[in-house]
Design a protein around this motif. Structure first.
Motif, PDB file in Angstrom:
ATOM      1  N   ARG A  29       0.834  -1.210   0.000  1.00 14.91           N
ATOM      2  CA  ARG A  29       0.000   0.000   0.000  1.00 14.91           C
ATOM      3  C   ARG A  29       0.864   1.253   0.000  1.00 14.91           C
ATOM      4  O   ARG A  29       0.583   2.202  -0.736  1.00 14.91           O
ATOM      5  N   TRP A  30       1.913   1.259   0.813  1.00  6.31           N
ATOM      6  CA  TRP A  30       2.829   2.405   0.892  1.00  6.31           C
ATOM      7  C   TRP A  30       3.468   2.652  -0.466  1.00  6.31           C
ATOM      8  O   TRP A  30       3.560   3.797  -0.917  1.00  6.31           O
ATOM      9  N   LEU A  31       3.929   1.592  -1.130  1.00  2.00           N
ATOM     10  CA  LEU A  31       4.563   1.731  -2.439  1.00  2.00           C
ATOM     11  C   LEU A  31       3.574   2.214  -3.500  1.00  2.00           C
ATOM     12  O   LEU A  31       3.922   3.040  -4.351  1.00  2.00           O
ATOM     13  N   LEU A  33       1.044   4.114  -3.108  1.00  2.00           N
ATOM     14  CA  LEU A  33       0.799   5.543  -2.895  1.00  2.00           C
ATOM     15  C   LEU A  33       1.941   6.393  -3.451  1.00  2.00           C
ATOM     16  O   LEU A  33       1.795   7.595  -3.607  1.00  2.00           O
ATOM     17  N   ARG A  34       3.065   5.774  -3.728  1.00  2.00           N
ATOM     18  CA  ARG A  34       4.237   6.478  -4.259  1.00  2.00           C
ATOM     19  C   ARG A  34       4.504   6.112  -5.715  1.00  2.00           C
ATOM     20  O   ARG A  34       5.630   6.001  -6.126  1.00  2.00           O
ATOM     21  N   ARG A  35       3.460   5.906  -6.475  1.00  2.00           N
ATOM     22  CA  ARG A  35       3.522   5.597  -7.910  1.00  2.00           C
ATOM     23  C   ARG A  35       4.027   4.191  -8.210  1.00  2.00           C
ATOM     24  O   ARG A  35       4.572   3.925  -9.274  1.00  2.00           O
ATOM     25  N   GLY A  36       3.869   3.279  -7.266  1.00  2.00           N
ATOM     26  CA  GLY A  36       4.306   1.910  -7.503  1.00  2.00           C
ATOM     27  C   GLY A  36       3.420   1.212  -8.526  1.00  2.00           C
ATOM     28  O   GLY A  36       2.242   1.526  -8.671  1.00  2.00           O
ATOM     29  N   ARG A  37       4.039   0.296  -9.270  1.00  2.00           N
ATOM     30  CA  ARG A  37       3.315  -0.537 -10.236  1.00  2.00           C
ATOM     31  C   ARG A  37       3.587  -1.988  -9.896  1.00  2.00           C
ATOM     32  O   ARG A  37       4.735  -2.363  -9.666  1.00  2.00           O
ATOM     33  N   GLU A  38       2.526  -2.794  -9.888  1.00  2.00           N
ATOM     34  CA  GLU A  38       2.721  -4.225  -9.667  1.00  2.00           C
ATOM     35  C   GLU A  38       2.953  -4.912 -11.002  1.00  2.00           C
ATOM     36  O   GLU A  38       2.234  -4.696 -11.964  1.00  2.00           O
ATOM     37  N   ILE A  39       3.971  -5.752 -11.034  1.00  2.00           N
ATOM     38  CA  ILE A  39       4.326  -6.534 -12.213  1.00  2.00           C
ATOM     39  C   ILE A  39       4.163  -8.009 -11.843  1.00  2.00           C
ATOM     40  O   ILE A  39       4.520  -8.418 -10.740  1.00  2.00           O
ATOM     41  N   VAL A  84      15.103 -12.349   8.142  1.00  2.00           N
ATOM     42  CA  VAL A  84      14.842 -11.081   8.835  1.00  2.00           C
ATOM     43  C   VAL A  84      15.809 -10.006   8.346  1.00  2.00           C
ATOM     44  O   VAL A  84      15.411  -8.871   8.090  1.00  2.00           O
ATOM     45  N   TRP A  85      17.080 -10.350   8.178  1.00  2.00           N
ATOM     46  CA  TRP A  85      18.083  -9.408   7.674  1.00  2.00           C
ATOM     47  C   TRP A  85      17.699  -8.929   6.275  1.00  2.00           C
ATOM     48  O   TRP A  85      17.781  -7.740   5.963  1.00  2.00           O
ATOM     49  N   THR A  86      17.253  -9.853   5.440  1.00  2.00           N
ATOM     50  CA  THR A  86      16.854  -9.523   4.072  1.00  2.00           C
ATOM     51  C   THR A  86      15.664  -8.573   4.061  1.00  2.00           C
ATOM     52  O   THR A  86      15.673  -7.552   3.365  1.00  2.00           O
ATOM     53  N   ILE A  87      14.655  -8.893   4.834  1.00  2.00           N
ATOM     54  CA  ILE A  87      13.448  -8.056   4.895  1.00  2.00           C
ATOM     55  C   ILE A  87      13.791  -6.679   5.471  1.00  2.00           C
ATOM     56  O   ILE A  87      13.378  -5.648   4.935  1.00  2.00           O
ATOM     57  N   ALA A  88      14.576  -6.670   6.545  1.00  2.00           N
ATOM     58  CA  ALA A  88      14.953  -5.392   7.170  1.00  2.00           C
ATOM     59  C   ALA A  88      15.801  -4.540   6.223  1.00  2.00           C
ATOM     60  O   ALA A  88      15.690  -3.309   6.235  1.00  2.00           O
ATOM     61  N   PHE A  93      10.349  -1.266   1.260  1.00  2.00           N
ATOM     62  CA  PHE A  93      10.335  -1.705  -0.136  1.00  2.00           C
ATOM     63  C   PHE A  93      10.179  -3.223  -0.265  1.00  2.00           C
ATOM     64  O   PHE A  93      10.051  -3.732  -1.373  1.00  2.00           O
ATOM     65  N   TRP A  94      10.192  -3.951   0.866  1.00  2.00           N
ATOM     66  CA  TRP A  94      10.047  -5.399   0.816  1.00  2.00           C
ATOM     67  C   TRP A  94       8.571  -5.773   0.707  1.00  2.00           C
ATOM     68  O   TRP A  94       7.745  -5.305   1.493  1.00  2.00           O
ATOM     69  N   THR A  95       8.246  -6.588  -0.260  1.00  2.00           N
ATOM     70  CA  THR A  95       6.903  -7.156  -0.382  1.00  2.00           C
ATOM     71  C   THR A  95       7.030  -8.578  -0.925  1.00  2.00           C
ATOM     72  O   THR A  95       8.084  -8.972  -1.423  1.00  2.00           O
TER      73      THR A  95
END
Length: 182
Positions: A29-31, A33-39, A84-88, A93-95
């Motif tokens: 949702r955050w992305l 709102l910032r012009r994100g596009r789902e591919i 956890v390290w990867t997500i953090a 930007f992690w989804t």
């Protein structure tokens, strides 16, 4: 209590996955709102189906009272620390989906400094590892192969979606690669 350790472990994994899906949705949702596009949205349900079936298959076929394979459980625990390290490292930007913002630089932090898809590497290892640790080698093989096939497709889709952003440095300036024609 120890006879039911496989169910406790699977319960932990299920809760972990639900929390990750909620975190992913918040970030999506955050992305957006910032012009994100789902591919690649069309293949996303296949991941939900595969991972859901993976968990259910283990839950209904694991035997209570099997010995605890501590080395394999240790490797699985290490993978969770890396997860956890990867997500953090990606933060908001992690989804679990492929969301891109065309003029935004790619994050090159944490494990992303070393490899392009650390989360996919972790998942590629943990999907067969967990059923194998639970004494379910056929499930490890079947779900491991299915997951690798789906990940191979997804990585191609993601690489195409993110390709244009590889030339943008994290400071927003176009990056110049050594030896690139200018």
């Amino acid at each position: 209590m120890t006879a039911f350790w496989p169910y406790w472990l699977l319960g932990f994994v299920m809760i972990q996955r639900i929390v990750e899906l909620a975190w992913s949705e918040r970030n999506r949702r955050w992305l957006m709102l910032r012009r994100g596009r789902e591919i690649g949205a069309a293949h996303y349900p296949l991941f939900i189906l595969l991972h859901g079936a993976w968990l259910v298959a283990m839950l209904v076929t694991v035997e209570p009272g099997i010995p605890i394979p501590w080395p394999l459980i240790g490797v699985y625990a290490l993978l969770q620390v890396l997860r956890v390290w990867t997500i953090a490292s990606l933060g908001p930007f992690w989804t679990t989906r492929i969301i891109t913002i065309d003029d935004m630089p790619l994050r090159k932090r944490g494990p992303y400094r070393l490899i392009r898809h650390p989360n996919y590497l972790i998942v590629a290892i943990e999907v067969p590892l967990l059923p194998y640790a639970l004494g379910l080698p056929m499930l490890a093989l079947v779900f491991g192969v299915l997951n690798l096939a789906l990940l191979a497709y997804r990585i191609r889709v993601e690489e195409t979606a993110l390709g244009a952003r590889r030339g943008i440095a994290e400071n927003g300036e176009p990056s110049i690669r050594p030896g690139a024609a200018q």
